[in-house]
Design an enzyme around this catalytic site. Structure first.
Site, mmCIF file in Angstrom:
data_model
loop_
_atom_site.group_PDB
_atom_site.id
_atom_site.type_symbol
_atom_site.label_atom_id
_atom_site.label_comp_id
_atom_site.label_asym_id
_atom_site.label_seq_id
_atom_site.Cartn_x
_atom_site.Cartn_y
_atom_site.Cartn_z
ATOM 1 N N ASN A 98 0.828 -1.205 0.000
ATOM 2 C CA ASN A 98 0.000 0.000 0.000
ATOM 3 C C ASN A 98 0.863 1.256 0.000
ATOM 4 O O ASN A 98 1.952 1.275 0.582
ATOM 5 C CB ASN A 98 -0.923 0.008 1.219
ATOM 6 C CG ASN A 98 -1.850 -1.192 1.234
ATOM 7 O OD1 ASN A 98 -2.062 -1.824 0.192
ATOM 8 N ND2 ASN A 98 -2.349 -1.550 2.405
ATOM 9 N N HIS A 115 6.004 -0.703 -2.667
ATOM 10 C CA HIS A 115 5.498 -0.055 -3.879
ATOM 11 C C HIS A 115 5.513 1.470 -3.755
ATOM 12 O O HIS A 115 4.878 2.159 -4.553
ATOM 13 C CB HIS A 115 4.055 -0.527 -4.167
ATOM 14 C CG HIS A 115 4.009 -1.960 -4.601
ATOM 15 N ND1 HIS A 115 2.830 -2.684 -4.630
ATOM 16 C CD2 HIS A 115 4.981 -2.822 -5.014
ATOM 17 C CE1 HIS A 115 3.091 -3.922 -5.047
ATOM 18 N NE2 HIS A 115 4.381 -4.032 -5.267
ATOM 19 N N ALA A 227 -10.749 -7.503 7.738
ATOM 20 C CA ALA A 227 -9.496 -7.305 8.492
ATOM 21 C C ALA A 227 -9.763 -6.717 9.878
ATOM 22 O O ALA A 227 -9.084 -7.057 10.849
ATOM 23 C CB ALA A 227 -8.568 -6.393 7.702
#
Ligand code: BV8
Length: 242
Positions: A98, A115, A227
């Site tokens: 993320n 990333h 989650a």
């Protein structure tokens, strides 16, 4: 939790867009996700940036503005991982795909953004990287080298090498537990980490996700649900039983 982990062991946690969804941030491949709204070839590749830099800057400006203006809050899934880093005697490392800042906002310190990060920019001329929370335009000049048109989001696009890969593989080799949370297992090399830990000597691996990812069958243990529910429960069991 179906296996005891050495309380001084190393836990490596891969996260993806799913962990941030209950904080109000879109995922990529769920229904109506980001890649259903825009073609990844246009906005998440170097070729797309070359073709139409303004489109790419606008795409990331909108996502950066959402973080800065709407201030999405970490959800109980993020907060449970911060509690794990604080209370687990061994090493806890988050490797996130993320580019949001919700793991930092939750209180985790030991984070690798493989990333990149939405709140940073880099210059293709001088390679400087700096925090950035405003819009970026094609004529914004680099604060370091003063070149115009060389700034881009500090984000890894398809076809580009993710960041800190050597550090990540060293941590995977050292891991006693590999957790994968909120990722569809579509994007490599992240999607290959569960295979890597199996080949490196097989620490315990667990997938915590809304539904089975592409790599689900490779995990020793799987727990499905949102989650904000499954991550706190798993962390509490870890801290209680090791
Ligand atoms: C590279 C940019 C090499 C930032 C992104 C084999 C090996 C190596 C590479 C490849 C390979 N095969 C193919 C490749 C190329 C490519 C790739 O993997 N392509 C795929 C599409 C086939 N990989 C690359 O190009 C990578 N680079 O390998 O370089 C190299 C070597 C030498 C020299 C140079 C280069 C680079 C990949 C990075 C691309 N950048 N994003 C941004 O804009 O955000 S990828 C993008 O996808 C995001 O980073 C995102 O995080 C990532 C993965 O997606 P997910 O996080 O999993 O999100 P998704 O929506 O897919 O899934 C969400 C999941 O959450 C779902 O499972 C859902 O069930 C779950 N969920 C939903 N709600 C909840 C939930 N779970 C829990 N609770 C909920 N409430």
């Amino acid at each position: 939790m179906n296996r005891r982990i050495d309380p001084n062991g190393t836990i490596v946690i891969l996260t993806g867009a799913g962990i941030s969804r209950e904080s109000g941030l879109d995922t990529f491949r769920c229904e109506g996700g980001i890649w259903a709204q825009v073609d990844l070839e246009d906005v998440a590749t170097p070729e797309g940036f070359q073709r139409n830099p303004k489109m790419v800057q606008d795409f990331y400006n909108a996502r950066r503005a959402q973080l800065v203006e709407e201030k999405p809050q970490p959800n109980p899934g993020h907060l449970a991982l911060a509690k794990l880093e604080r209370d687990w005697p061994g090493r806890v490392l988050i490797v996130t795909q993320n580019i949001d800042n919700l793991h930092e906002e939750a209180g985790n310190k030991n984070i690798i953004h493989m990333h990149g990060e939405l709140l940073k920019i880099t210059c293709t001329q001088c390679d400087s990287v700096r925090p950035w929370d405003q819009d970026l335009h094609i004529d914004t000049s680099c604060p370091s080298c003063h070149n115009i048109g060389t700034l881009r989001p500090h984000v890894v696009w398809f076809g580009e090498m993710p960041l800190q890969m050597e550090e990540i593989y060293d941590a995977l080799e050292d891991a006693d537990l590999f957790m994968s949370i909120g990722t569809s297992g579509n994007v490599y090399p992240a999607a290959g980490f569960v295979q890597a830990v199996k080949q490196m000597g097989g620490c315990h691996s667990v997938e915590l996700n809304l539904d089975p990812s592409n790599g689900a069958t490779l995990f020793d243990e799987t727990v499905y649900g949102p989650a904000s529910e499954v991550v706190p429960a798993y962390v509490d069991a870890l801290l209680k039983n090791g």
